[in-house]
Design a protein around this motif. Structure first.
Motif, mmCIF file in Angstrom:
data_model
loop_
_atom_site.group_PDB
_atom_site.id
_atom_site.type_symbol
_atom_site.label_atom_id
_atom_site.label_comp_id
_atom_site.label_asym_id
_atom_site.label_seq_id
_atom_site.Cartn_x
_atom_site.Cartn_y
_atom_site.Cartn_z
ATOM 1 N N TRP A 3 -16.919 -10.104 -17.341
ATOM 2 C CA TRP A 3 -16.366 -11.423 -17.615
ATOM 3 C C TRP A 3 -16.318 -11.729 -19.107
ATOM 4 N N THR A 4 -17.289 -11.269 -19.858
ATOM 5 C CA THR A 4 -17.281 -11.548 -21.299
ATOM 6 C C THR A 4 -16.032 -10.974 -21.961
ATOM 7 N N GLU A 16 -15.715 -16.802 -12.848
ATOM 8 C CA GLU A 16 -16.077 -15.598 -13.587
ATOM 9 C C GLU A 16 -15.898 -14.337 -12.748
ATOM 10 N N VAL A 68 -12.723 -21.912 -14.544
ATOM 11 C CA VAL A 68 -12.259 -20.537 -14.366
ATOM 12 C C VAL A 68 -13.391 -19.758 -13.717
ATOM 13 N N LEU A 105 -11.224 -21.844 -23.438
ATOM 14 C CA LEU A 105 -10.838 -22.047 -22.044
ATOM 15 C C LEU A 105 -10.919 -23.515 -21.641
ATOM 16 N N GLU A 152 -8.925 -16.125 -24.057
ATOM 17 C CA GLU A 152 -8.917 -17.065 -25.182
ATOM 18 C C GLU A 152 -8.093 -16.528 -26.347
ATOM 19 N N HIS A 195 -8.232 -13.903 -11.986
ATOM 20 C CA HIS A 195 -9.298 -14.890 -11.825
ATOM 21 C C HIS A 195 -8.691 -16.187 -11.318
ATOM 22 N N ARG A 224 -12.997 -13.088 -20.669
ATOM 23 C CA ARG A 224 -12.921 -14.418 -21.308
ATOM 24 C C ARG A 224 -12.395 -14.304 -22.732
ATOM 25 N N THR A 225 -12.922 -13.336 -23.473
ATOM 26 C CA THR A 225 -12.450 -13.144 -24.845
ATOM 27 C C THR A 225 -10.958 -12.841 -24.878
#
Length: 660
Positions: free
Chosen positions: A196-197, A220, A218, A211, A204, A232, A200-201
């Protein structure tokens, strides 16, 4: 000055001058390194022979020049000219055996080294993955039982490109055993997700915003992980439920290396194996590479989605739907669209799938097939990647299509031929089907087609289809027949057949015994009626009438011009052969090379005859004029022959540049 230093200086000057002249005399690449090395080799081999020739000709005696100064200069120039001719012979021979490559700068050299390193690392990684999953150590009975699972696991771990290959192969039950296609079908959606990290990056980065500024929530945990990206679920700030499809951050770099490897391997297969040449391995690899590169650009997918959305909305009572996208939030590597709820066909049979009544399942399958055929034949725009992971079965029986990275377009002129072809297949009309095929395919220039044999082969397929209850793969069999007769389908039609093959595998997830071919052929007359609506027919007739009227209006003028030319004796007949400048240039070049070769060979023979004649005034005490003149004439003939070879090298290099 020491003698060795003088010889070294003369050799260096000869090598530089000979290479410089050779670069201009030969219309092919001659590198300085190759030219200097060849010139030095010729100098040190033939310089002692030249000195021996001067001694034998009584030009030098006891290390002193004894001949007349003009005669001495003539002999020396003749020897140097022959040495230069041998330099050209050596360079042309090297070019024929080991063609020179274009010079590369330091940046290109470093870039090439990095590409080779990446390919080598990727090769090693793929081999390691295959070994880890046991593909290299299977023997005997373990192959059949363990190979499907090991192959699927290897393709999954190998990354985006190989997952995509597995997805394509999972729909080809006509080529692979059911054990393998069943194992590969797990690759349709269930690939390994990214953390997820990282996701997410990546999201964005594409949004250029946090986000929380765009989404209220959102999830994960990904809803699904596909070959190129993962999905997602999310909620917009206004409460709308959506999904985000974010591309894997390393997908592009990995795909670039993998496609480089695949295209190289396919090219080697086509060059070295008859199988690769028959299937057109390089062309197939190029098409796969282009499709995958387009799939990496989500802006193309967004445009495809909107186009299919409009096309499907125009179909009355369509059994499939296209999700709504949010273009203002979509980028090259991110798509935001409505949340489609349901069960992917790749997860069937499930509890939901098994609860469907047979008549409901048949109704759903028929509706999907009818909608796809309508997209292809009537609208001319269709989803071209209908593997089971891209069809979502909703609770109300509606099927939603997702993943629009590959969309096919069939122009109307091709659709007008495709529908009669399908009608002929349904009616077991082998003659009509053959006529349609001959209008659809590309006929190789200068080759006659055995229409009777083609009709026989198509008739055999249709008869077997009509009288056999076994599973039939009509389109695969037709493609095999066309390949046997060396006929190439248009790319659009080939994509149609491939799409229908994928759809057949997907619909069998819903109904294992579903006869898609029979249903498709039964619907062909209806589709033909839909295409020939009165308004379209009237407009087409109007266009043809107007064009015909314009042609008729031109006839009197053309007839009058022909009559005037006949009366004046100026009527001319133009042959289309060799009418273009390129064709005339080729003929002129061929004629010039032929003439040059004949003259060169004649001069060489004349030089040999003069060289063996012991006549004429003496230039030195032992050398008459005729042998000396014969050496000059023979040298001229040799240079003309080398000129012909030079032209051949130039044409080969030009052809190599154009093909690359």
């Amino acid at each position: 000055m020491p003698e060795w230093l003088l010889v070294a200086i003369v050799a260096a000057v000869f090598a530089v001058v000979a290479t410089w002249i050779a670069q201009r005399a030969l219309e092919a690449r001659v590198g300085w390194l190759r030219g200097v090395v060849a010139s030095l080799a010729v100098f040190f081999v033939f310089a002692p022979m030249g000195r021996w020739a001067l001694i034998q000709a009584d030009v030098i005696r006891d290390d002193r020049i004894v001949a007349d100064q003009a005669v001495t200069v003539g002999f020396v120039l003749l020897i140097v000219a022959w040495m230069f001719a041998f330099v050209l012979i050596v360079l042309i021979t090297l070019e024929l055996m080991w063609p020179a490559r274009p010079p590369i700068g330091p940046i290109n050299a470093v870039r090439g080294a990095l590409h080779r390193r990446r390919r080598a690392v990727r090769y090693a990684r793929i081999v390691a993955i295959a070994s880890r999953h046991g593909l290299g150590g299977m023997r005997g009975e373990s192959v059949r039982s363990e190979l499907p699972k090991a192959l699927a696991a290897t393709l999954d771990d190998a990354g985006v490109t190989f997952v995509k290959i597995g997805q394509i192969l999972s729909t080809r039950s006509d080529l692979l055993p059911t054990e393998i296609t069943g194992a590969l079908s797990a690759l349709q959606m269930d690939t390994t997700p990214i953390p997820w990290t990282e996701a997410r990056t990546a999201i964005e980065t594409q949004l250029h915003a946090p986000l929380t500024e765009v989404f209220a929530r959102v999830d994960e945990v990904p809803l699904a992980a596909a070959s190129v990206g993962q999905v997602h679920t999310a909620q917009l700030r206004d409460g709308t439920e959506v999904v985000l499809k974010i591309q894997r951050p390393k997908a592009r770099a990995e795909v670039a290396t993998d496609l480089d490897i695949i295209e190289r391997v396919a090219g080697d297969l086509e060059r070295r194996t008859s199988w690769g040449k028959d299937v057109g391995a390089a062309s197939l690899a190029a098409q796969f590479a282009q499709a995958l590169r387009e799939e990496l650009d989500y802006r193309i997918e967004l445009g495809n989605m909107q186009m299919l959305h409009d096309a499907t909305r125009a179909i009355d009572g369509a059994a499939v739907r296209i999700p709504t996208a949010y273009p203002e939030l979509c980028t090259e590597q991110l798509i935001v669209m409505e949340h489609v709820r349901g069960v992917p066909f790749s997860k069937l049979p499930t509890a939901a799938g098994e609860s469907l009544a047979p008549e409901d399942a048949t109704r759903i399958a028929d509706g999907v097939l009818d909608a796809v055929i309508e997209q292809i034949a009537v609208r001319g725009v269709f989803h071209a990647d209908l593997h089971p992971g891209n069809l979502i079965l909703g609770a109300d029986g509606t099927v939603t299509l997702i993943d629009f990275g590959s969309v096919g377009i069939v122009e109307k002129s091709l659709r007008r031929l495709l529908v009669p072809f399908l009608v002929a297949l349904q009616n077991e009309d082998d003659a009509g089907a053959t006529d349609a095929v001959l209008m659809l395919v590309k006929t190789p220039a200068g080759r006659e087609i055995d229409a009777a044999a083609l009709q026989h082969d198509i008739g055999v397929i249709l008869t077997r289809l009509r009288n056999s209850t076994a599973e039939q793969h009509l389109f695969a069999a037709l493609i095999d027949v066309l390949r046997h007769h060396r006929l190439a389908l248009p790319p659009g039609l080939l994509l149609v057949f491939r799409t229908l093959g994928s759809l057949e595998g997907s619909l069998k997830r819903l109904i294992p015994e579903y006869d898609m071919i029979k249903r498709a052929l039964e619907r062909a007359p209806h589709i033909a009626w839909r295409m020939n609506d009165p308004r379209s027919a009237a407009l087409s007739a109007q266009v043809q009438l107007q064009l015909g009227a314009e042609r008729l209006r031109e006839l009197p003028r053309r007839a009058d011009r022909i009559i005037r030319d006949l009366e004046s004796g100026e009527l001319s007949l133009r042959l289309r052969a060799f009418e273009t400048p390129a064709e005339r240039t080729w003929i002129e070049s061929l004629t010039g090379r032929f003439t040059t070769t004949i003259i060169g060979a004649t001069l060489v023979i004349a030089g040999i005859i003069l060289g063996t004649a012991d006549a004429g005034p003496l230039l030195t005490e032992s050398v008459p004029a005729y042998p000396f003149i014969g050496s000059i004439v023979g040298l001229g003939g040799l240079l003309l022959l080398l000129r012909s070879l030079r032209t051949s090298l130039a044409r080969r290099e030009a052809a190599s540049r154009s093909s690359s």
